[in-house]
Design a protein around this motif. Structure first.
Motif, PDB file in Angstrom:
ATOM      1  N   GLY A 112       3.450 -30.611   3.480  1.00 28.48           N
ATOM      2  CA  GLY A 112       3.594 -29.650   4.142  1.00 28.48           C
ATOM      3  C   GLY A 112       4.765 -28.214   4.724  1.00 28.48           C
ATOM      4  O   GLY A 112       4.993 -27.295   5.409  1.00 28.48           O
ATOM      5  N   SER A 113       5.993 -29.081   5.493  1.00 28.04           N
ATOM      6  CA  SER A 113       6.123 -28.608   6.526  1.00 28.04           C
ATOM      7  C   SER A 113       7.928 -28.156   5.856  1.00 28.04           C
ATOM      8  O   SER A 113       7.884 -28.188   4.373  1.00 28.04           O
ATOM      9  CB  SER A 113       7.368 -29.265   7.335  1.00 28.04           C
ATOM     10  OG  SER A 113       6.785 -30.797   7.868  1.00 28.04           O
ATOM     11  N   ARG A 114       7.716 -26.522   6.733  1.00 26.57           N
ATOM     12  CA  ARG A 114       8.404 -25.455   5.888  1.00 26.57           C
ATOM     13  C   ARG A 114       9.951 -25.562   6.101  1.00 26.57           C
ATOM     14  O   ARG A 114      10.154 -26.068   7.724  1.00 26.57           O
ATOM     15  CB  ARG A 114       8.348 -23.889   6.618  1.00 26.57           C
ATOM     16  CG  ARG A 114       7.085 -23.748   5.426  1.00 26.57           C
ATOM     17  CD  ARG A 114       5.938 -22.329   5.749  1.00 26.57           C
ATOM     18  NE  ARG A 114       7.193 -21.272   5.230  1.00 26.57           N
ATOM     19  CZ  ARG A 114       7.348 -20.448   5.226  1.00 26.57           C
ATOM     20  NH1 ARG A 114       7.003 -20.167   6.043  1.00 26.57           N
ATOM     21  NH2 ARG A 114       7.643 -19.662   4.436  1.00 26.57           N
ATOM     22  N   PHE A 115      11.148 -25.155   5.392  1.00 25.65           N
ATOM     23  CA  PHE A 115      12.946 -25.137   5.872  1.00 25.65           C
ATOM     24  C   PHE A 115      13.180 -24.005   5.494  1.00 25.65           C
ATOM     25  O   PHE A 115      12.912 -23.583   4.548  1.00 25.65           O
ATOM     26  CB  PHE A 115      13.224 -26.498   5.122  1.00 25.65           C
ATOM     27  CG  PHE A 115      12.650 -27.805   5.914  1.00 25.65           C
ATOM     28  CD1 PHE A 115      12.836 -28.785   6.527  1.00 25.65           C
ATOM     29  CD2 PHE A 115      11.701 -28.641   5.001  1.00 25.65           C
ATOM     30  CE1 PHE A 115      12.381 -29.906   7.238  1.00 25.65           C
ATOM     31  CE2 PHE A 115      11.252 -29.771   5.532  1.00 25.65           C
ATOM     32  CZ  PHE A 115      11.483 -30.633   6.666  1.00 25.65           C
ATOM     33  N   TYR A 116      14.283 -24.241   5.777  1.00 30.91           N
ATOM     34  CA  TYR A 116      15.080 -22.757   5.645  1.00 30.91           C
ATOM     35  C   TYR A 116      16.287 -23.430   5.702  1.00 30.91           C
ATOM     36  O   TYR A 116      16.621 -24.333   5.974  1.00 30.91           O
ATOM     37  CB  TYR A 116      15.142 -21.844   6.877  1.00 30.91           C
ATOM     38  CG  TYR A 116      16.172 -21.759   7.970  1.00 30.91           C
ATOM     39  CD1 TYR A 116      17.635 -21.661   8.170  1.00 30.91           C
ATOM     40  CD2 TYR A 116      15.455 -22.302   9.417  1.00 30.91           C
ATOM     41  CE1 TYR A 116      18.093 -21.876   9.016  1.00 30.91           C
ATOM     42  CE2 TYR A 116      16.317 -22.794  10.372  1.00 30.91           C
ATOM     43  CZ  TYR A 116      17.572 -22.997   9.670  1.00 30.91           C
ATOM     44  OH  TYR A 116      18.400 -22.559  11.700  1.00 30.91           O
TER      45      TYR A 116
ATOM     46  N   LYS B  27       9.044 -21.879  14.205  1.00 31.10           N
ATOM     47  CA  LYS B  27       8.943 -23.374  14.311  1.00 31.10           C
ATOM     48  C   LYS B  27       9.044 -23.525  12.897  1.00 31.10           C
ATOM     49  O   LYS B  27       8.725 -24.669  11.635  1.00 31.10           O
ATOM     50  CB  LYS B  27       7.427 -23.971  14.899  1.00 31.10           C
ATOM     51  CG  LYS B  27       6.991 -23.528  16.391  1.00 31.10           C
ATOM     52  CD  LYS B  27       6.189 -23.836  16.132  1.00 31.10           C
ATOM     53  CE  LYS B  27       5.520 -24.158  17.878  1.00 31.10           C
ATOM     54  NZ  LYS B  27       6.612 -23.879  18.709  1.00 31.10           N
ATOM     55  N   ILE B  28      10.265 -23.410  12.524  1.00 29.34           N
ATOM     56  CA  ILE B  28      10.543 -23.780   9.951  1.00 29.34           C
ATOM     57  C   ILE B  28      12.364 -23.891  10.874  1.00 29.34           C
ATOM     58  O   ILE B  28      12.644 -23.794  11.207  1.00 29.34           O
ATOM     59  CB  ILE B  28      10.594 -22.241  10.383  1.00 29.34           C
ATOM     60  CG1 ILE B  28       9.818 -21.993  10.050  1.00 29.34           C
ATOM     61  CG2 ILE B  28      11.380 -22.719   8.375  1.00 29.34           C
ATOM     62  CD1 ILE B  28       9.834 -20.502   8.516  1.00 29.34           C
ATOM     63  N   MET B  29      12.279 -25.294  11.065  1.00 24.60           N
ATOM     64  CA  MET B  29      13.319 -25.996  10.387  1.00 24.60           C
ATOM     65  C   MET B  29      14.532 -25.455   9.537  1.00 24.60           C
ATOM     66  O   MET B  29      14.177 -25.559   8.537  1.00 24.60           O
ATOM     67  CB  MET B  29      12.965 -27.953  10.170  1.00 24.60           C
ATOM     68  CG  MET B  29      12.061 -28.367  11.528  1.00 24.60           C
ATOM     69  SD  MET B  29      11.043 -29.662  10.986  1.00 24.60           S
ATOM     70  CE  MET B  29      10.551 -29.870  10.663  1.00 24.60           C
ATOM     71  N   ARG B  30      15.518 -26.199  10.043  1.00 28.44           N
ATOM     72  CA  ARG B  30      16.575 -26.225   8.975  1.00 28.44           C
ATOM     73  C   ARG B  30      16.865 -27.388   7.979  1.00 28.44           C
ATOM     74  O   ARG B  30      16.460 -28.298   8.797  1.00 28.44           O
ATOM     75  CB  ARG B  30      17.947 -25.862  10.145  1.00 28.44           C
ATOM     76  CG  ARG B  30      19.086 -25.659   9.178  1.00 28.44           C
ATOM     77  CD  ARG B  30      20.274 -25.843   9.632  1.00 28.44           C
ATOM     78  NE  ARG B  30      21.681 -24.443   9.114  1.00 28.44           N
ATOM     79  CZ  ARG B  30      22.631 -23.991   9.625  1.00 28.44           C
ATOM     80  NH1 ARG B  30      22.899 -24.252  10.934  1.00 28.44           N
ATOM     81  NH2 ARG B  30      23.249 -24.050   8.912  1.00 28.44           N
ATOM     82  N   LEU B  31      17.109 -26.703   7.026  1.00 33.63           N
ATOM     83  CA  LEU B  31      17.279 -28.045   6.272  1.00 33.63           C
ATOM     84  C   LEU B  31      18.600 -28.761   6.163  1.00 33.63           C
ATOM     85  O   LEU B  31      19.419 -27.541   5.748  1.00 33.63           O
ATOM     86  CB  LEU B  31      16.982 -27.732   4.707  1.00 33.63           C
ATOM     87  CG  LEU B  31      16.482 -28.570   3.316  1.00 33.63           C
ATOM     88  CD1 LEU B  31      15.639 -29.791   3.764  1.00 33.63           C
ATOM     89  CD2 LEU B  31      16.893 -27.862   1.600  1.00 33.63           C
ATOM     90  N   VAL B  32      18.367 -30.205   5.864  1.00 28.76           N
ATOM     91  CA  VAL B  32      19.663 -30.753   5.694  1.00 28.76           C
ATOM     92  C   VAL B  32      20.456 -31.225   4.781  1.00 28.76           C
ATOM     93  O   VAL B  32      19.020 -32.280   3.898  1.00 28.76           O
ATOM     94  CB  VAL B  32      19.835 -31.380   7.110  1.00 28.76           C
ATOM     95  CG1 VAL B  32      21.600 -32.614   7.321  1.00 28.76           C
ATOM     96  CG2 VAL B  32      19.971 -31.155   8.577  1.00 28.76           C
ATOM     97  N   PHE B  33      20.671 -30.584   3.923  1.00 30.12           N
ATOM     98  CA  PHE B  33      21.621 -31.719   2.516  1.00 30.12           C
ATOM     99  C   PHE B  33      21.679 -32.879   2.492  1.00 30.12           C
ATOM    100  O   PHE B  33      23.016 -32.966   3.473  1.00 30.12           O
ATOM    101  CB  PHE B  33      22.107 -30.690   2.016  1.00 30.12           C
ATOM    102  CG  PHE B  33      21.683 -29.258   1.392  1.00 30.12           C
ATOM    103  CD1 PHE B  33      20.289 -29.158   0.007  1.00 30.12           C
ATOM    104  CD2 PHE B  33      20.898 -27.947   2.130  1.00 30.12           C
ATOM    105  CE1 PHE B  33      19.952 -27.898  -0.194  1.00 30.12           C
ATOM    106  CE2 PHE B  33      20.603 -27.238   1.826  1.00 30.12           C
ATOM    107  CZ  PHE B  33      19.549 -27.462   0.424  1.00 30.12           C
ATOM    108  N   GLU B  34      22.129 -33.633   2.080  1.00 32.18           N
ATOM    109  CA  GLU B  34      22.748 -34.873   1.746  1.00 32.18           C
ATOM    110  C   GLU B  34      23.938 -34.437   1.571  1.00 32.18           C
ATOM    111  O   GLU B  34      23.411 -34.412   0.482  1.00 32.18           O
ATOM    112  CB  GLU B  34      21.487 -36.016   1.628  1.00 32.18           C
ATOM    113  CG  GLU B  34      20.239 -36.104   2.503  1.00 32.18           C
ATOM    114  CD  GLU B  34      18.977 -36.779   1.441  1.00 32.18           C
ATOM    115  OE1 GLU B  34      19.168 -37.219   0.326  1.00 32.18           O
ATOM    116  OE2 GLU B  34      18.036 -37.377   2.769  1.00 32.18           O
ATOM    117  N   GLU B  35      24.410 -34.935   1.609  1.00 34.38           N
ATOM    118  CA  GLU B  35      25.760 -35.711   0.418  1.00 34.38           C
ATOM    119  C   GLU B  35      25.849 -36.904  -0.773  1.00 34.38           C
ATOM    120  O   GLU B  35      24.896 -37.492   0.235  1.00 34.38           O
ATOM    121  CB  GLU B  35      27.341 -35.728   1.101  1.00 34.38           C
ATOM    122  CG  GLU B  35      27.720 -34.381   2.788  1.00 34.38           C
ATOM    123  CD  GLU B  35      27.513 -33.051   1.953  1.00 34.38           C
ATOM    124  OE1 GLU B  35      28.288 -33.054   0.549  1.00 34.38           O
ATOM    125  OE2 GLU B  35      26.349 -31.820   2.193  1.00 34.38           O
TER     126      GLU B  35
END
Length: 187
Positions: A126-130, A179-187
């Motif tokens: 359920g964690s949220r990311f931007y 407390k919304i984490m940044r989404l890190v996309f995998e390459e």
């Protein structure tokens, strides 16, 4: 370069999703979704990275998508909506392939307002990311120059890269405070 016609699949919930096309040397696709108050068009790149997003008061997602892309659509119906595949893992629980756009987890026709910065959720915990990148932020700034005062517009015109970096830093602080984490996309 795109041809004059592109195929888009219409899902039963009214979402139009194009087949991949090449733009600026990258494979992309678009999604056009009818919300309660308008149409959201989102352009995606590799791994589900949001490149551009525009919200229109137009109630017709098909014609809105055609205008955005500048081409005609060949529409084919699908039996279900295929969520946008996001290539990222949850920083909190570590689950992969469970990250989804929040808008993919709801009936978009009930959505009243769309966040300016795309929001994602881990289906596992359920964690949220931007998600935000410089290309997305640059498009957002270009389309909304009227929201900046004269001094800010002048700063943007003088040194666009620095101005975009400063805006990015503000946005990072805002989401960190929520407390919304940044989404890190995998390459």
């Amino acid at each position: 370069m795109m041809s004059n016609i592109i195929t888009a699949y219409l899902s039963p919930d009214g979402r139009y999703k194009t087949v991949p096309y090449e733009k600026n040397g990258e494979q992309r696709f678009c999604l056009s979704e009818r919300t309660r108050k308008g149409t959201l068009i989102t352009e995606f790149g590799k791994g589900g990275r949001v490149i551009d997003q525009i919200y229109l008061n137009d109630a017709n997602p098909e014609s809105s998508l055609e205008k955005y892309l500048g081409i005609s659509l060949h529409v084919e119906k699908k039996v279900s909506y295929d969520r946008v595949k996001i290539s990222a893992s949850c920083k909190k629980c570590g689950s992969g392939e469970k990250i989804s756009r929040e808008l993919d987890l709801t009936l978009v026709s009930y959505v009243d307002s769309v966040p300016v910065v795309p929001i994602f959720r881990c289906i596992g915990c359920g964690s949220r990311f931007y998600a935000m990148n410089k290309e997305y932020l640059d498009a957002l700034v270009s389309r909304n120059m009227a929201l900046f005062n004269e001094g800010e517009r002048s700063d943007i015109e003088k040194d666009r890269a620095s101005a975009i970096k400063e805006l990015e830093e503000y946005i990072i602080r805002i989401f960190a405070s929520k407390k919304i984490m940044r989404l890190v996309f995998e390459e």
